[in-house]
Design an enzyme around this catalytic site. Structure first.
Site, PDB file in Angstrom:
ATOM      1  N   ASN A 113      -5.261   4.425   7.982  1.00  0.00           N
ATOM      2  CA  ASN A 113      -5.124   3.709   6.720  1.00  0.00           C
ATOM      3  C   ASN A 113      -4.369   4.605   5.731  1.00  0.00           C
ATOM      4  OD1 ASN A 113      -5.591   1.247   5.305  1.00  0.00           O
ATOM      5  ND2 ASN A 113      -7.183   2.245   4.116  1.00  0.00           N
ATOM      6  N   ASP A 169     -10.067   1.552  -4.038  1.00  0.00           N
ATOM      7  CA  ASP A 169      -9.059   1.576  -2.976  1.00  0.00           C
ATOM      8  C   ASP A 169      -8.199   2.831  -3.135  1.00  0.00           C
ATOM      9  OD1 ASP A 169      -7.048   0.895  -1.072  1.00  0.00           O
ATOM     10  OD2 ASP A 169      -7.432  -1.228  -1.362  1.00  0.00           O
ATOM     11  N   ARG A 225      -7.502   2.110  13.220  1.00  0.00           N
ATOM     12  CA  ARG A 225      -6.112   2.399  12.857  1.00  0.00           C
ATOM     13  C   ARG A 225      -6.107   3.326  11.646  1.00  0.00           C
ATOM     14  NH1 ARG A 225      -4.647   0.375   8.090  1.00  0.00           N
ATOM     15  NH2 ARG A 225      -5.432  -1.623   7.314  1.00  0.00           N
ATOM     16  N   GLU A 238       0.841  -1.215   0.000  1.00  0.00           N
ATOM     17  CA  GLU A 238       0.000   0.000   0.000  1.00  0.00           C
ATOM     18  C   GLU A 238       0.867   1.253   0.000  1.00  0.00           C
ATOM     19  OE1 GLU A 238      -2.497   1.703  -0.251  1.00  0.00           O
ATOM     20  OE2 GLU A 238      -4.363   0.623   0.141  1.00  0.00           O
ATOM     21  N   ASN A 280      -9.635   5.786   2.239  1.00  0.00           N
ATOM     22  CA  ASN A 280      -8.672   5.310   1.245  1.00  0.00           C
ATOM     23  C   ASN A 280      -8.170   6.429   0.338  1.00  0.00           C
ATOM     24  OD1 ASN A 280      -7.428   2.717   1.057  1.00  0.00           O
ATOM     25  ND2 ASN A 280      -9.451   1.780   1.036  1.00  0.00           N
ATOM     26  N   ASP A 301     -10.966  -4.549  10.936  1.00  0.00           N
ATOM     27  CA  ASP A 301     -11.503  -5.635  10.122  1.00  0.00           C
ATOM     28  C   ASP A 301     -12.541  -5.071   9.157  1.00  0.00           C
ATOM     29  OD1 ASP A 301     -10.053  -7.645  11.508  1.00  0.00           O
ATOM     30  OD2 ASP A 301     -11.506  -7.500  13.139  1.00  0.00           O
TER      31      ASP A 301
END
Length: 298
Positions: free
Chosen positions: A113, A209, A111, A17, A161, A131
């Site tokens: 990203n 994404d 968290r 990523e 994202n 999750d």
């Protein structure tokens, strides 16, 4: 239009990523999120170096810090850490914590990203429930600006994202994966404030994404469930090109190379996806150029 795909050497991660092309070092930096691992692909050497961040469990993005050679802003859990790495050694160390987010109990599982710097060096990064859970919209998008308090920009996010900016049109593009769409905002580059959101791309099947933009203002959207990077004209929502990858979970994209005409693509090997899942690719022959990526001012 034809294009050529090539895997980067030694580029595998469980969840690649956050690709960032650094013009100064002619290198692509990116991360393997769940292994707190940093990568640097040296374009001239055609060689990939990697390092584990000591004492950390996650690394969600990596962006060079403006004016501090060998220092990087890295998303670690709910903190933005300044990490020292020489780009070669197999380990890296957290030097200091620049910012922390979401101290409240209701956000304790979240968290950070994806994250990226706007053209003025402000860091934008968002959070997600760790999750994939369609019911957990506890994420938020933040602006981190030097000398100012952390500023929440958007709340009730599923998975924060892709981000991209267009200075020519004063636009900001943003993806919440759970919305299955790309939103365009009017963007004030003096204040760093986005406004007036509207949907410019939506796909009923594939999860959007990471994202980048080319010099003509077209956006490139990685799809986590679709083998594909979509090139889209945000003014018309038209799909101009479908760039196909030999693996399913496409996580993010960034333009780089000496002429900014190479599209780098990170992927994931989650859920036991077979090889070459998790490798990072470069795509050439697209006939377009990207925009320079910005360092973070901290």
């Amino acid at each position: 239009m034809s294009y050529t795909l090539e895997e980067l050497p030694n580029s595998h991660g469980l969840l690649g990523e956050g690709p960032h092309w650094d013009i100064e070092t002619q290198s692509l930096y990116y991360v393997d999120i769940p292994n707190a691992k940093l990568f640097r692909y040296d374009y001239e050497e055609n060689k990939t170096y990697s390092a584990i961040i000591e004492g950390e469990n996650h690394a969600s993005f990596i962006i060079p810090v403006d004016g501090e050679s060998g220092k990087f802003a890295v998303g670690c859990e709910r903190r933005v850490a300044v990490v020292a790495w020489d780009g070669v050694s197999p380990s890296a160390k957290v030097e200091r914590i620049a910012y922390s987010v979401q101290p409240g109990e209701e956000f304790s599982s979240n968290r950070i990203n994806d994250g990226k710097a706007d053209p003025r060096g402000r860091l934008f990064a968002g959070t997600m429930f760790p999750d994939i859970d369609m019911t957990k919209r506890t994420g938020e998008l933040y602006r981190f600006e030097k000398g100012k308090p952390v500023a929440p920009i958007k709340s009730e996010i599923g998975i924060s994202n892709g981000l991209a900016w267009n200075e020519k049109t004063n636009k900001f593009y943003y993806i919440d994966t759970m919305d299955l769409e790309v939103k365009e905002y009017d963007y004030d580059f003096d204040t760093g404030v986005p406004s007036n959101p509207k949907v410019v791309f939506k796909h009923a099947e594939h999860w959007p994404d990471g994202m980048t933009i080319d010099s003509e203002g077209n956006i490139y959207i990685a799809t986590f469930t679709g083998h594909t990077v979509y090139k889209v004209n945000p003014r018309t929502s038209e799909i101009l090109q479908e760039i196909k990858l030999p693996t399913k979970q496409i996580t993010s994209v960034a333009f780089g190379g000496p002429n900014l005409d190479v599209l780098f693509v990170t992927t994931s090997a989650y859920f036991d996806e077979p090889a070459p899942a998790g490798n990072t690719f470069k795509v050439t022959g697209l006939g377009v150029k990207g925009l320079p990526m910005s360092k973070v001012k901290i």
